[in-house]
Design a protein around this motif. Structure first.
Motif, PDB file in Angstrom:
ATOM      1  N   LYS A 159       0.599  -1.587   0.125  1.00  0.00           N
ATOM      2  CA  LYS A 159       0.301   0.057   0.211  1.00  0.00           C
ATOM      3  C   LYS A 159       0.864   1.495  -0.020  1.00  0.00           C
ATOM      4  CE  LYS A 159      -3.656  -2.391   2.263  1.00  0.00           C
ATOM      5  NZ  LYS A 159      -4.921  -1.872   0.905  1.00  0.00           N
ATOM      6  N   TYR A 192      -3.895   6.756   6.468  1.00  0.00           N
ATOM      7  CA  TYR A 192      -4.900   5.033   5.617  1.00  0.00           C
ATOM      8  C   TYR A 192      -4.070   3.470   7.152  1.00  0.00           C
ATOM      9  CZ  TYR A 192      -5.725   7.806   2.006  1.00  0.00           C
ATOM     10  OH  TYR A 192      -6.446   8.618   0.452  1.00  0.00           O
ATOM     11  N   TYR A 195      -7.608   1.860   8.693  1.00  0.00           N
ATOM     12  CA  TYR A 195      -7.055  -0.021   8.569  1.00  0.00           C
ATOM     13  C   TYR A 195      -7.467  -0.058  10.251  1.00  0.00           C
ATOM     14  CZ  TYR A 195      -5.066  -4.013   8.032  1.00  0.00           C
ATOM     15  OH  TYR A 195      -4.686  -5.553   8.598  1.00  0.00           O
ATOM     16  N   PHE A 241       2.574  -0.510   4.296  1.00  0.00           N
ATOM     17  CA  PHE A 241       2.455   0.490   4.087  1.00  0.00           C
ATOM     18  C   PHE A 241       3.739   0.847   3.907  1.00  0.00           C
ATOM     19  CE2 PHE A 241      -1.150  -1.075   6.252  1.00  0.00           C
ATOM     20  CZ  PHE A 241      -2.308  -0.143   5.388  1.00  0.00           C
TER      21      PHE A 241
END
Length: 240
Positions: free
Chosen positions: A4, A15, A19, A227
């Motif tokens: 991501k 983000y 999550y 991430f």
């Protein structure tokens, strides 16, 4: 490995926080192992500032993936960093916070914390299972506090080991590979251009990737997420 990518560190924090809020909402109790480092610090600030109403922290139990062998008030303490940026700003019961006691004798503390995990966590395959383990990666490819020069600690039969920083000689308590890879989900939070080279090698299984402890993260569940900001992802992620 699911990637991501986001433009900035702040977007990574936003983000990932979203999550995490969803993950916690979907569980009666969430057992989470935290990471230290600069990226989690930004995530903790985001959670404390913008997710107060979205997360019921009374259902969350916090643990640590590693800790420096220092007192909890020491600036090197991962626990102190978490208190400063997250715990002091949220409504979480004290009994839900399970810190590694860096002030204890390291060998004793590694054993004590392993016993705590064995007692507190649900089991999967006879091994304690976190709902989520959050990891970072150093520019040397280390993760938790398992460094390349002690990569054999990853395969320890113990849940926790005493590690030694290769430069400072500082002792640390760290989770080992068996319990990290037994987690329901593992997430790497990686930002900065100094991580690009190692990430590229691990993603493409090239170069000296096998000597990096971060390359050994491979949860049995198959749920491994990275991430990354653009600086860390580099061109490798853009080609995915």
């Amino acid at each position: 490995m699911k990637l991501k990518k986001f433009k900035t560190k702040q977007e990574v924090a936003l983000y990932f926080s979203r999550y995490l809020a969803i993950l916690i909402a979907n569980r009666d109790i969430a057992h989470i192992a935290l990471s230290g480092g600069s990226t989690p610090k930004i995530v903790f600030d985001e959670l404390a500032t913008n997710f107060q109403e979205d997360i019921d922290w009374s259902n969350v139990h916090l643990y640590w993936g590693d800790e420096r062998c220092v007192p909890p008030e020491d600036d090197d303490s991962n626990y102190k960093m978490t208190v400063t940026h997250l715990i002091s700003k949220i409504d979480i019961p004290e009994e839900n916070i399970h810190r590694i006691k860096g002030e204890n004798n390291p060998e004793y503390e590694a054993k004590r914390y392993a016993e705590l995990l064995d007692e507190r966590l649900p089991k999967a395959g006879g091994i304690p299972q976190f709902d989520l383990v959050i990891l970072g990666m150093g520019d040397d490819g280390h993760t938790a506090s398992i460094f390349p020069h002690e990569i054999e600690l990853w395969n320890s039969e113990k849940y926790c080991e005493v590690a030694v920083h290769p430069d400072s000689g500082q002792k640390r308590i760290t989770l080992t590979g068996g319990i990290i890879n037994n987690a329901d989900t593992v997430v790497f939070l990686v930002t900065g251009s100094n991580k690009t080279e190692k990430f590229n090698e691990i993603k493409n299984q090239m170069g000296n990737y096998k000597s990096y402890p971060a390359s050994l993260v491979n949860p049995e569940s198959g749920r491994l997420l990275w991430f990354l900001d653009e600086a860390a992802a580099g061109i490798t992620l853009n080609q995915s």
